[in-house]
Design an enzyme around this catalytic site. Sequence first.
Site, mmCIF file in Angstrom:
data_model
loop_
_atom_site.group_PDB
_atom_site.id
_atom_site.type_symbol
_atom_site.label_atom_id
_atom_site.label_comp_id
_atom_site.label_asym_id
_atom_site.label_seq_id
_atom_site.Cartn_x
_atom_site.Cartn_y
_atom_site.Cartn_z
ATOM 1 N N VAL A 396 22.757 -11.161 32.972
ATOM 2 C CA VAL A 396 22.277 -10.580 31.720
ATOM 3 C C VAL A 396 20.983 -9.845 32.052
ATOM 4 C CG1 VAL A 396 21.685 -10.988 29.310
ATOM 5 C CG2 VAL A 396 23.247 -12.556 30.489
ATOM 6 N N SER A 397 20.879 -8.600 31.630
ATOM 7 C CA SER A 397 19.774 -7.758 32.086
ATOM 8 C C SER A 397 18.412 -8.356 31.762
ATOM 9 C CB SER A 397 19.893 -6.365 31.465
ATOM 10 O OG SER A 397 19.761 -6.422 30.054
ATOM 11 N N ASP A 398 18.207 -8.766 30.504
ATOM 12 C CA ASP A 398 16.874 -9.263 30.153
ATOM 13 C C ASP A 398 16.606 -10.642 30.740
ATOM 14 O OD1 ASP A 398 18.700 -10.431 28.428
ATOM 15 O OD2 ASP A 398 17.625 -9.942 26.595
ATOM 16 N N CYS A 399 17.675 -11.424 30.951
ATOM 17 C CA CYS A 399 17.486 -12.749 31.566
ATOM 18 C C CYS A 399 17.134 -12.614 33.046
ATOM 19 C CB CYS A 399 18.754 -13.591 31.404
ATOM 20 S SG CYS A 399 19.185 -13.904 29.692
ATOM 21 N N VAL A 402 13.459 -11.379 33.010
ATOM 22 C CA VAL A 402 12.482 -12.430 32.706
ATOM 23 C C VAL A 402 12.478 -13.476 33.814
ATOM 24 C CG1 VAL A 402 11.886 -14.252 31.063
ATOM 25 C CG2 VAL A 402 12.632 -12.033 30.219
#
Length: 666
Positions: A396-399, A402
């Site tokens: 997942v891109s934002d995971c 982060v």
Amino acid sequence: MHSKPIINSDIKSTDLNRWRLKVEHGRQTWHYLENDDEIKSWPQSIVDKYWIGLPFQSKTFEKPKTAFEAARNGFEFFKQLQTADGHWAGEYGGPMFLIPGLIIAMYITHIPIPEVWRIEIIRYLINKANPVDGGWGLHIEHHSTVFGTALNYVVLRILGLDPDHPVMVKSRATLHKFGGAIGVPSWGKFWLASLNVYDWEGLNPIPPELWLLPYFVPFHPGRYWVHTRVVYLPMGYCYGCRLSAEITPLIEQLRQELYVQPYETINWSKARNNIAEVDLYAPHTKLLKFCNYMLNLYEKLPNILGFRNLSLQERPEGMMMSGTNGTQVWDTAFTALAAIEIGLADDPSNHQSMIHALEFLEDAQIKKNPKDSKRCYRDNTLGAWGFSTRDQGYNVSDCAAVGIKAVLNLQNKLSYTPDLIPKERLCQTIDILLSMQNTDGGFASYERTRGSKLLEWLNPAEVFGNIMVEYSYPECTSCVLTALKTFQNWYPDYRADEMNQIFKNALKYLYNCQDEDGGWYGSWAICFTYASMFAIQCLESFGETYENSPVVKKGCDFLISKQKEDGGWGESYKSCETGTYVHHENSQVVNTAWALLALIAGKYPNEEPIRRGIQLIVSRQLPNGEWKQEAIEGVFNKNCAISYPNYKFIFTIWALGKYAKLYNNS
């Protein structure tokens, strides 16, 4: 689990002191201990008690005199909820259509339902029923719908509640008031047909033959959003073979209880497009209606060429219930970033907590690419982070963003942490992120956009929006940009030219997707306060502030215009449904924290509104450092809310600490 008080005295509860949460590589499973020897050898932990809702001994503090004291007290409480393997556990509930899928599948396949499950699911569903009409909605804060009421009524009957029970009488009356289960949306029609209490003739076709098409076809299912692919692949298989449960006395009873006319008299072909008004969010387009008409003609043709049989062989190895198994990576990475940025990670009493968080993130990084990736329409995952655990397996891109940002900070900013993830594996994460930019400059969730937005005209799920393909999102884009910028600070030479071009295109995307009134629409939490926080924090990392950036100024002014009289911010999930800011009736500590973090990042020049928001957060804090659960925080596909209960700790602590640093801990 997060049990709620029993509201019906005749509804049983298990002995809550016997439940234990087992964690292993981030995986969370609840176990019920049957004998006293087990209880003695496996004592109940604070984590167990908190999520079950049992009281436990917790340190109390004097009323904080500064924002930093409040942040420290909050982290002292939240630190108790860190599990043995280093992550922060959390429920991920909210939608009311997930339990029915599990229980109906278990009934069809004759899998025994454990007695303790039966008792607690009954208790949960009764406590989540609408207190006025007794029905259930799409999610726990939604109005009653046919989808929620019909499916959860079925669950309670499978679990043994008698049709004359007051809960069942009340919910059935609401279902009948809506016209009965004949008007259930397509996903509900699918589950009821599989259970044999709705006829397959009453569904618009879900032809598995679509998977046999060459990939260059614009509407090939491999171009769908990943969740839509995973849903409609098994749906197509079950539809293709007309899976139906065997008829039992319960099935015969449900056929009569769910409808307002005798089951035998229903005209099923007319029921295909019958969707109750209370459920309808995304009506069928004219194109979809035409496609359904043609597919219904196709279904009447004999299987002369054998395409149906061939398509049914193009299937997964087994039928399973697939869903997100938690928020472990997401919550843990944000918690570590907050603790480091506001200075709590420097406190020796928090060193072990940060080391454990790093150990978990190292374990959770995905260390291989998917098997049969081309056949399964999967992108590479080597070096990525998913939303929850490594076994969940989807980047997942934002995971991933982060996750790597947290690791970089944990390994480089703290003197006491080991270097668990070498540069090679960090570069693998960067390679993944650099491959994910869309042509509009933004970043989507799991993959680059593969299909045209025109595919939304074929959206068959009447209760969700934007489900057919991937889209760029300001929150995902902002997370990726800040992660790449952070990586570049320590490794300035790695793919620098490509990275700089990505920055240019992504910043242009962020400028373009800002609304006229200054906010950014959030697709993964509620809503404008959420996305605006990410966007302004991202722009600040590129040197843009209230004073020098019209975009940041406009975003900050938008947030200030939404501040409530008590100093806080409160945003309703209806913002996501309508696409415009809708105030919640009360300020929420989570929305308040998001707005404050945005204003602080944007260097908003007036302290007064920021201080008032901080005071609101502090006023809601309990003597033990805790904040109680307020309104639901998350959302997906525009219309369904979902819980992120750790947000009330992570972002409140973060906002308090940032304010303390900026204003010299006033």
